[in-house]
Design an enzyme around this catalytic site. Sequence first.
Site, PDB file in Angstrom:
ATOM      1  CB  THR A 280      40.591  39.268  33.684  1.00  0.00           C
ATOM      2  OG1 THR A 280      41.242  40.210  34.210  1.00  0.00           O
ATOM      3  CG2 THR A 280      41.104  37.891  33.288  1.00  0.00           C
TER       4      THR A 280
ATOM      5  CG  ASN B 188      36.805  38.852  36.083  1.00  0.00           C
ATOM      6  OD1 ASN B 188      37.050  38.495  34.925  1.00  0.00           O
ATOM      7  ND2 ASN B 188      37.383  39.793  36.729  1.00  0.00           N
TER       8      ASN B 188
ATOM      9  CE  LYS C 287      44.290  37.547  36.878  1.00  0.00           C
ATOM     10  NZ  LYS C 287      43.667  38.702  36.391  1.00  0.00           N
ATOM     11  CG  ASP C 288      39.900  30.098  37.334  1.00  0.00           C
ATOM     12  OD1 ASP C 288      39.427  31.093  36.624  1.00  0.00           O
ATOM     13  OD2 ASP C 288      39.622  29.966  38.511  1.00  0.00           O
ATOM     14  NE  ARG C 289      39.431  36.386  35.689  1.00  0.00           N
ATOM     15  CZ  ARG C 289      39.740  36.399  37.069  1.00  0.00           C
ATOM     16  NH1 ARG C 289      39.463  35.245  37.857  1.00  0.00           N
ATOM     17  NH2 ARG C 289      40.267  37.505  37.509  1.00  0.00           N
TER      18      ARG C 289
END
Length: 548
Positions: free
Chosen positions: A82, A103, A164-166
């Site tokens: 991701t 990640n 998601k933060d990313r």
Amino acid sequence: MKQARCTFLAASLVVLLAGCAGMAPSASAPPPKLVVFMAVDGLPQRQVLAYRDQLAPDGFARFLDRGAWFADAHYAHSFTVTAAGHATMLTGAYPHRTGIIGNEWKDQATGADVYNTGDTSCQYIGNRTRPLDGTSPRNLKVETVGDVLRRVSPQSKVIGISGKDRGAILPAGKTGTAYMYMGETGQFASTTCYMPRHPAWVDAFNAAKPADRWFKQEWKPVLAEEAYARSLPDAQPWFGRKGAKLPMMMGAASDDKPGPAYYTGLLPSPFEDMLSLEFARAAIAGEQLGRDDAPDILSVSLSGHDYINHAYSAESRLSHDHFLHLDRMLQAFFRDLDATVGPDNYMVVLTADHGFMPAPEVSQQQGRDAGRIDFRRALANINQGLATQFGVPGLVMNYSSATLLLNKKLIAEKNLSLDAVADAARKLLLAEPGFDTAYTRAELLSGSRRGDRFFDAQRKAWHPDVSGEVQFSLKPYWMFASSSAATHGSPHPYDTNVPILVYGPKWVKPGRIDMRVEVADIAPTLAGLLHVPPPSTAEGKPLPLIRP
């Protein structure tokens, strides 16, 4: 507005002058007022086409029937996860330049955990922050299209939104603003990296508690039962969530009100994606995106599909149905964009951060060589072999983002050759079941194995500052043993082949394009359409979609 026009005239001149140096050419049409960049986390290209006959008229079909779409679009790096994918999308650069190799990874010197968007100097606004939470783009070593745009035009806005933060932080780049879903509260929050407090429109969105509306509601199939005959039935014994089937209740039967378990439970369902798109609508209105002559970028990464594919596989009925839910969500979102921003004022690009492998059990049923690897056992075997050869135990510290992390301090103390230990570790790793290719730091730096299987892809996945000493990939249809039904992270086509779908009649020539392209090509393409130079470290080339 006059200042914005002058800025973009100057930027266009810069691009024209740089054209001879290989920079992306600008489009002949004025730039779109709003670029909507979308990622569906964990969506393989094969799923986009598998259910084409079940699509709504104006969701994914808007791209397939009236937009440009690339049938053979791939990532060119080997560890397809991701963060690495989201870092590539709008930088046009692979992990060997972005520094986002996975990640999470291990610090080379200490072995401590490093999270891709971790930054302990920043905190979530109004929400609890844990040590390895993603709060800033500090680890991203390169610029995005949005960073270039804001340098040319400070009036332009760049906003990233994701479950998601990313998925929010990396596409937003160094100078954009990221908002991410909080699994403990059901809110969307930014961090103190970007601002001291939320703007009023964010507070109003969170105060309405929109995530609560699905409490004790069911995720129901879009279509009748017979429509799912081409996907695997529910409740497969190898599902990551045992006995899972539709319809599926949101919230435990024993819960009397929404809480952290319920809010987190929305992620592997259609509902958090619906919420992300609602927040995107609020951002468009609250920030007045696409309302003036300074182009804006809105990045929306929908996270649910990845969680569902991990739990049940991309071949499951749950994944099939979630894709159909996504399709209907996109149709509603596009129609709202037409009404609020205007159909001639925006363009949409949709891709994915990686694809997905079939579950090993499914591959085995189909007669493929497939399986699950016990990495702890493999690591123990490698360390035992190294101890036999060099007389020193514990020479490999750990696994770190598809690399072996060697104990450099111990190797130096014992006066061993780092290259010799790395080469021996590589050979021992390849003797373990399920491993396909592996290359050492020395080989990756020198390029001495150029032309070997997946060498270029592994070189693009490896960064000298943060990666370990031996970069590896698994055999097709193999994965590390875990609680997941299926996963991703390989250089094989089921993981690298993702959609690139583009819609914007004012800028895009519609049709299917079969030439092989890369996700890294998106950034220079958007730069050309926005009349700005591509990011300085971009590796891609403009996609053949601009109208003549």
